[in-house]
Design an enzyme around this catalytic site. Structure first.
Site, PDB file in Angstrom:
ATOM      1  N   GLY A   1       0.547  -1.713  -0.248  1.00 14.74           N
ATOM      2  CA  GLY A   1       0.396  -0.093  -0.264  1.00 14.74           C
ATOM      3  C   GLY A   1       0.608   1.779  -0.115  1.00 14.74           C
ATOM      4  N   GLU A   2       1.955   1.295   0.670  1.00 17.38           N
ATOM      5  CA  GLU A   2       3.369   2.046   0.472  1.00 17.38           C
ATOM      6  C   GLU A   2       3.416   3.089  -0.908  1.00 17.38           C
ATOM      7  OE1 GLU A   2       5.925   2.244   3.565  1.00 17.38           O
ATOM      8  OE2 GLU A   2       4.631   0.519   4.949  1.00 17.38           O
ATOM      9  N   SER A   3       3.116   4.229  -1.000  1.00 19.05           N
ATOM     10  CA  SER A   3       3.278   4.496  -2.053  1.00 19.05           C
ATOM     11  C   SER A   3       5.295   4.138  -2.714  1.00 19.05           C
ATOM     12  CB  SER A   3       3.313   5.723  -2.453  1.00 19.05           C
ATOM     13  OG  SER A   3       4.724   6.841  -1.419  1.00 19.05           O
TER      14      SER A   3
ATOM     15  N   LYS B   1       6.952   1.407  -2.042  1.00 20.22           N
ATOM     16  CA  LYS B   1       6.927   0.034  -2.206  1.00 20.22           C
ATOM     17  C   LYS B   1       6.305  -0.102  -3.751  1.00 20.22           C
ATOM     18  CE  LYS B   1       7.045  -1.861   1.921  1.00 20.22           C
ATOM     19  NZ  LYS B   1       6.453  -2.284   3.547  1.00 20.22           N
ATOM     20  N   ILE B   2       5.308   0.289  -4.147  1.00 21.76           N
ATOM     21  CA  ILE B   2       4.891   0.786  -4.992  1.00 21.76           C
ATOM     22  C   ILE B   2       5.363   0.802  -6.266  1.00 21.76           C
ATOM     23  CG2 ILE B   2       3.178   1.615  -6.889  1.00 21.76           C
ATOM     24  CD1 ILE B   2       1.061   1.544  -3.985  1.00 21.76           C
TER      25      ILE B   2
END
Length: 1445
Positions: free
Chosen positions: A652-654, A656-657
């Protein structure tokens, strides 16, 4: 003329042509063309057809009027009529010697008919008759290949005419008739021998024409509809029947543009159906090629090329495209099954199935055709497999079954997908499938299971592949679950699933017979790390290689699953576990971890996503390696992104994305750059797709992004330039229609096939390992069976329990037997035990006590009887592998025993018959034989046993309680019960126990001991005792049948018998069976097991521990058996311990009134003439003889005989003493033993010398004397001193005490005994004094003799001194003194330190007989002695006078 009828051959199924058709011009229905009759027949046929066409033309106003008005003017006739008449004039001139038929161009007699068919002016009736004529000519095979170019031209002429047929429509009925005749002719063309002359173009044209008629028939009558479809189906069969004989390499057919157009626009057929004939002119209907110029465009070469693979590829592609019709009418089989029309798909699927049936394995030789099946066909089959229509689903399954049989080596992943997405989804109700869908899917699965190697190949290719699902396991579990009737009665679905399950099991059982002798499986273990995803097999077709390979791969897959479970609980510990099992290297590297994430099923995708999105350097490296495991070659961006995000949950973290999408974009751009200029463009676009996906499919977003918004948001991302609008629009609509799931389902596999997944599957299929084809050998069956055995047994058992029909019962029994066979072969003992436990429950024998008439109930219950037959059949066939299951089998046997249903031989052993004496009667041995029936007569009587006993009880009339005669139903039930018990062959289980495996044998023995129960000191119930007795009988039987393996059984058998013996205080059948069974074992085994002889004989000591009451009750019979044992095995008893047991048993019988005679008989057998006497048993036998000699039971004569045996045994001692000379170094030791035995002998006789009975007492003295004075035994002086002290002196003292202190009533005539004793003393002393004189203790010995003589002189018998003794003793003493005097022993001399022998002698002598001194030494000799002069004859002996000390 009337309308021609349809020929039957036009609607019959296709018949394949013989490849060896004659080429000599012969016609099947006619004589050979070389003869005049044949020529005339052909001419007549053609002439009659011309007449038929002309006759119909005359009926038409247009043709008839013109013909009538111009009858005399030939030039006024129409050209069609002229050509027909011309043909009629010429036809009879053909076929003669000048113009044989083989020289006639076929176009010469075909052209007139073809012209009529192609004419716009002819009506439907005329065209129909002309078509019938063409059909007749074709079916007569007038056109034969090899007759020249004319045949090819003629065939082309007919094809062109029929496919471009024109006629004037008069009425709907005639129109349908013509269309049917067109279909007839086209089918006849393809069936004719000359069809091989057709080109690819012609075949495609015929097929397309037929398809157009099919669609036109949609608005016509039902007959035309059915006939047109049948014809098209037959065309497909006819065309594809040639596929096995066609080789690849042909050019694409000339008709490709036309078929391609049909593929792209399926509305062609649909418009025909919708519009029917409305769009055509009311007076004209045209069925022709829509592309008439296609031939010229493709050139001459394609026209003359014989039809082959090219047209078949196009036709097959066209058939596959028919399945896409749903896309063009706004429906999807997967989303709107009910509204979908099943007519066209069924039609197409049927033709596809026929093509595959006829093409068979040959399809794999043609890459284009194979590619169509692998991709387009299978993709459509996956969609139609989810149809709500059972007809469509059934046809789809039939096609896949044919594909499996013929092409499975090319369809590995496609088959996996089909079973995952269709069969597994539809065969169970939890996915919403209807009952009909479930039934069809289950029927299909069962059909697959009936393929002998199907499950084995699923296991080898899928379950043992780390990148594939466990298909075998899932299918086996599905069958097992589906066979369970849960809260419902048994249905056909349950039985169907059972059939599939048993088909799998039966296949394994059948393969057992094909196993190689050296086939065995070794345990697997990884010794060092190697990349598991790169493991390859050296040869996928050689079992020597691939069996080890797939087993190793399955082992890795299992360990990976365990590692996944550890990882899901704790990622760090999970990786450490995999390092410990050598699946990951000791020092982790990014590639190995990435491949673990990529190829391992069951991982928590949330944890994988968190790991891949982590900022740690190692995690970033793993992420990039993970992305590199994907193949995005030629994929759309959205498809690639879907596949990538299906393998884990996007964090969910940007940040990590961002990291995840960067890795994805880099990989995607490397493989499928397409119009993207760099990886940054791919990254931005991928991120944009994720945002669009969230916007479109998140319910919380109210204002959705439009297409324009999406395009605007992605401006100038492609290196500063815009991406094509069409490209972005396609991506937008793809995301809107189909959501990218950023939270994919947990677990492995999938339940639906999306387009992106199909693309990925096709990519993987190019790289997957080759398909392994299994043969009829059971290479992997053990591993497979271990997986499915438990659920299988449970499923079959439940169905067997719920079933009511015999057919289902028998099916279950087949399954049970197959499971048993496999379990036994692969040594899966636990599985076989579980099976036995389940079966025993169905026999009803374990709870039959709850039934009033258990025998009748059993006979009426077919399920119980089948279960009983099955369980005992398993016990007989596969008893080797039964372990704990023996307890349940034994419970059934015991129940049958209680009901009196067992055969008489169940508790017998294999040697019973052979060991019966010749005068015994069958089943009734002679009294001396120990057998079951003999023992029963001595103990508690058992109730009537055997089935006939049950009948006698049933038929007998009890006077106290009258019973009714049995009904016919009861008698029939009893008869069925008898037949069942006979089929069970229960007796052979125990008789053949000698062939059982050692572990199984021990288990059956333990089961018998367990079933017998622990003996109770308090009397148990009759039933319990009867059970214990029966179990003991069986235990003894298997012990005797396994004499070669007695070491395995003996400890348990002995302990059980010991428990019985030691816990029994009253005579009963159980202890009787125990004692005599023990004796019987010893009797039978002693000759064969000399190494166990001591242990066997030691066990007989249990008899000595019997309670007195028990021992007394069976003493006589025990003695009989011991006697038999001795007589049969005396030579095999070597040890002292063994003889001690035997003699102890015999000694006990000495005082038993009934047993003593038998016991003495055994002793007599041992000791007579020393036959079986040995140093090991000598002392024991002497002691036993003493017991019999002292026993007052029976006649005195037996005691005397016992004494004689003891005395005669001296001969043995003498013999052994003589033989010691050859014993070498052991001589002294052996001699010492012999002297010890002699001493024990005389000591035993001494005891008997004190017997109350005069005869025995005196005989004992005589026997003792014989032994003391006998020769042959080399005795030392020290031995004689012991004999005097322990035997002679003690005996004399005891006799003196008896004479003085006991009543004469108890000891009659003691005077005579004392006389004998004195004589014995004197005789022995006189015989041995010379050997003893030199001993220092001689003086003591001599004084002992004198003191006994003195005492006997003073003894009073009956209150007064005995005259006989008074007379005898002085005489004996005088003789002794004289002997001593003559030898110079008795002389007077001085001694220092004590009295001399002389003085002490005369001191005692004077007390006995004072006058003896003067008698022995007259006056003159006495004076010489006093003067110190030794008489002349005695000088030599004076020097040896011993000291009195």
């Amino acid at each position: 003329m009337g309308r021609p009828r349809l020929q039957n051959s036009a609607i019959n199924p296709i018949e394949e042509e013989s490849p060896d058709a004659a080429e000599d011009g012969s016609l099947p229905p006619l004589p050979p063309s070389g003869g005049p009759a044949a020529a005339a027949d052909l001419s007549c046929v053609i002439c009659s057809e011309v007449s038929a066409v002309l006759a119909v033309m005359r009926r038409n106003v247009r043709w008839g009027g013109r013909y009538a008005s111009a009858a005399d003017d030939h030039h006024l006739e129409h050209s069609l009529v002229q050509s027909l008449k011309s043909l009629r004039r010429q036809v009879f001139s053909w076929g003669d010697a000048r113009r044989p038929w083989c020289t006639i161009e076929p176009s010469a007699f075909l052209r007139p008919f073809v012209d009529v068919v192609q004419s716009d002016e002819t009506g439907a009736p005329i065209t129909g008759v002309a078509l019938s004529s063409l059909y007749k000519i074709l079916t007569l095979d007038l056109l034969e290949p090899g007759s020249g170019t004319g045949v090819e031209a003629g065939m082309h002429l007919v094809v062109e005419a029929v496919t471009s047929c024109r006629f004037e429509v008069i009425d709907p009925a005639s129109e349908e008739t013509v269309l049917m005749k067109i279909l007839q002719v086209m089918l006849a063309i393809m069936r004719s021998q000359a069809s091989i002359m057709l080109s690819n173009q012609h075949v495609c044209t015929i097929f397309n024409t037929c398809f157009r008629i099919v669609h036109q028939a949609g608005t016509k009558g039902e007959l035309l509809q059915r006939f047109s479809r049948h014809t098209m189906h037959e065309l497909v069969r006819c065309i594809f029947s040639h596929l096995p004989h066609v080789e690849d390499g042909g050019r694409p057919p000339s008709l490709k543009p036309e078929i391609g157009a049909t593929d792209k626009d399926q509305a062609f057929g649909i418009k025909q159906v919708e519009n029917g004939n409305g769009s055509a002119e009311p007076t004209d209907t045209s069925v022709r090629d829509d592309n008439p110029g296609s031939e010229a465009e493709n050139g001459v070469r394609t026209m003359v090329e014989p039809y082959g693979i090219s047209c078949m590829v196009e036709i097959f592609h066209f058939l596959c495209s028919l399945l896409n019709v749903a896309d063009h009418i706004g429906m999807s089989p997967a989303t709107n099954q009910i509204a979908f029309d099943e007519d066209m798909p069924l039609f197409a699927l049927g033709m596809i199935n026929s093509a595959i049936e006829l093409g068979g394995p040959s399809i794999s030789k043609h890459p284009k055709l194979l590619s169509l099946i692998q991709d387009e066909l299978f993709r459509n089959l996956m969609q139609f497999g989810l149809s709500m229509s059972p007809l469509i689903l059934s046809m789809v399954c039939s096609i896949v079954l044919n594909l499996y049989r013929h092409l499975r080596t090319k369809l590995k992943l496609q088959l996996e997908a089909f079973f995952s997405c269709v069969i597994l989804r539809l065969a169970q109700s939890r996915y919403g499938a209807s009952y009909h869908q479930q039934e069809v899917a289950m029927e299909a699965l069962v059909d697959f299971c009936r393929q002998k190697t199907f499950m084995a190949e699923m296991y080898a290719n899928l379950d043992c592949d780390i990148t594939c699902s466990n298909m075998f396991e899932e299918l086996a579990n599905l069958l097992s679950r589906s066979a369970f009737p849960i809260n419902c009665p048994l249905s056909s679905m349950h039985v169907l699933a059972l059939d599939g399950l048993i088909a799998v099991i039966q296949g394994m059982a059948d393969r057992i017979g094909n196993a190689s002798p050296s086939f065995e499986q070794s345990p697997l273990e990884l010794e060092e790390y190697s990349p598991f995803w790169t493991v390859k097999c050296a040869n996928y077709s050689d079992p020597e290689h691939w069996v080890k390979f797939v087993r190793r791969r399955k082992y890795i897959k299992r360990r990976l699953m365990i590692g996944a479970d550890h990882f899901n609980r704790d990622p760090k510990k999970g990786l450490e576990f995999l390092q410990g099992t050598h699946l990951l290297p000791e020092k982790l590297d990014p590639q190995s971890v990435a491949c673990f994430f990529r190829y391992t099923a069951g991982l928590d995708k949330n944890l994988v996503g968190d790991f891949l999105g982590n900022h740690d350097e190692f995690c970033v490296q793993v992420l990039h390696e993970f992305a590199w495991t994907f193949d995005f070659q030629d994929m759309n961006l959205d498809t690639a992104l879907r596949l990538f995000l299906e393998t884990f949950r996007l964090p969910g973290e940007s940040q990590k994305i961002q990291r995840v999408l960067e890795a994805f974009s880099e990989r995607y751009y490397e493989q499928s750059p397409q119009i993207l200029v760099d990886k940054d463009a791919a990254l931005v676009l991928a991120y944009s797709l994720i945002m669009l996906n969230t916007d479109q499919h998140n319910v919380q977003v109210k204002k959705k992004m439009t297409e324009e918004d999406f395009i605007r948001n992605n401006r100038r991302i492609n290196g500063g330039n815009d991406l094509p609008r069409e490209f972005l629009s396609e991506l937008y609509h793809s995301i809107c229609r189909n959501e990218i799931r950023t939270a994919p389902e947990q677990g492995f596999g999938f339940t639906e096939m999306s387009p992106s997944r199909w693309i990925d599957l096709m990519q993987k299929s190019k790289k997957t390992s080759p398909y392994i084809v299994c043969d009829s050998r059971p290479f992997l069956d053990r591993d497979m069976f271990a997986i499915m055995s438990g659920p299988t047994i449970a499923a079959i058992s439940v169905v067997f329990d719920y079933a009511e029909h015999e057919e289902v019962f028998l099916t279950c029994v087949d399954g049970f037997l197959a499971v048993a066979k496999i379990s036994a072969y692969h040594h899966l003992e636990d599985v076989l035990d579980d099976l036995v436990v389940s079966l025993c429950k169905f026999t009803t024998l374990l709870n039959s006590s709850l039934v009033d008439e258990p025998v009748t109930a059993f006979g009426d219950d077919i399920k119980a009887r089948l279960a009983t037959e099955t369980v005992f059949s398993i016990a007989n066939r596969y008893g080797d592998c039964i372990r704990t299951g023996w307890r349940n089998i034994l419970d059934c046997i015991l129940r049958l025993h209680k009901l009196g249903l067992l055969p008489a031989r169940v508790a017998s052993d294999a040697a019973d018959d052979s060991e019966l004496p010749p005068d015994s009667v069958h089943g009734k041995p002679v009294p001396s034989s120990l057998s079951t029936s003999h023992i029963q007569t001595m103990g508690t009587p058992r109730r009537s046993s055997g089935l006939m006993g049950r009948f006698s009880q049933l038929l007998s009339l009890d006077t106290e309680e009258p019973r009714l005669q049995p009904t016919e139903q009861q008698l029939a039930a009893h008869q069925r019960t008898m037949q069942t018990i006979q089929k069970c062959r229960i007796d052979s289980i125990f008789i053949e126990s000698k062939f059982l495996h050692a572990d199984s044998l021990m288990q059956i023995a333990r089961a018998l001991i367990w079933a017998a129960g622990r003996p109770q000191k308090v009397s148990s119930s009759p039933d319990d005792e009867d059970t214990a007795v029966f179990c003991l009988e069986l235990l003894i039987a298997i012990t005797l049948n396994n004499r070669d393996r007695i070491g395995l059984l003996w400890q348990g058998v002995y302990e059980h018998i010991a428990n019985i013996v030691q816990s029994t205080v009253m005579p009963c059948a159980l202890v009787e069976k125990a004692v005599f069974g023990l004796l019987r074992i010893c009797q039978r085994l002693l000759p064969y097991k000399e190494n166990l002889a001591d242990e066997l004989l030691r066990s007989l000591q249990l008899v000595l521990k019997l309670d007195a009451r028990v021992a007394d009750a069976y003493c006589e019979n025990i003695t009989q058996e011991v006697t038999r044992l001795v007589k049969a095995n005396a030579a095999h008893i070597k040890s002292q311990m063994g003889w001690r047991t035997i003699t102890s048993l015999l000694s006990i019988t000495a005082r038993h009134p009934e047993a003593s005679e038998i016991g003495f008989e055994a002793l007599l057998f041992i000791m007579s003439e020393g036959a079986h006497l040995s140093p090991a048993n000598y002392v024991l036998c002497i002691e036993a003889s003493r017991q019999f000699a002292e026993s007052r039971v029976g006649l005195t004569d037996r005691s005397v005989r016992a004494l004689d045996l003891m005395a005669e045994s001296m001969n043995c001692l003498a013999r052994w003493s003589h033989e010691t000379g050859n014993a070498g170094p052991e001589t002294d030791k052996i001699s010492e033993g012999i002297r010890e035995m002699w001493l024990r002998l005389v000591q035993a006789l001494r005891k008997i010398c004190l017997d109350q009975r005069e005869e025995v007492r005196n005989h004992a003295l005589a026997s003792l004397q014989r032994c003391l004075v006998g020769d042959g035994v080399c005795l030392l002086p020290s031995t004689w001193l012991q004999a005097f002290d322990l035997v002679i002196f003690t005996m004399l003292d005891d006799l003196l005490e008896i004479a003085q202190n006991h009543s004469q009533k108890d000891y009659r005539n003691m005077e005579g005994t004392l006389l004998h004793a004195m004589k014995l003393l004197s005789k022995v002393f006189l015989q041995q004094w010379q050997d003893l004189f030199g001993l220092s203790s001689f003086c003591k010995l001599w004084l002992g003799v004198l003191s006994r003589l003195e005492k006997y002189m003073k003894v009073k018998v009956r209150g007064k001194k005995s005259d006989k003794l008074q007379e005898l003793i002085p005489e004996l003493l005088k003789n002794t003194l004289l002997m001593m005097k003559s030898k110079g022993i008795l002389a007077k001399r001085s001694t220092i330190g004590g009295d001399s022998l002389w003085e002490l002698t005369w001191l005692h002598v004077n007390n006995i007989a004072p006058s003896l001194q003067s008698e022995v030494f007259p006056g003159q000799e006495m004076e010489q002695l006093h003067s110190g002069v030794q008489p002349e004859g005695n000088r030599s002996g004076l020097l040896a006078e011993p000291s009195a000390s």
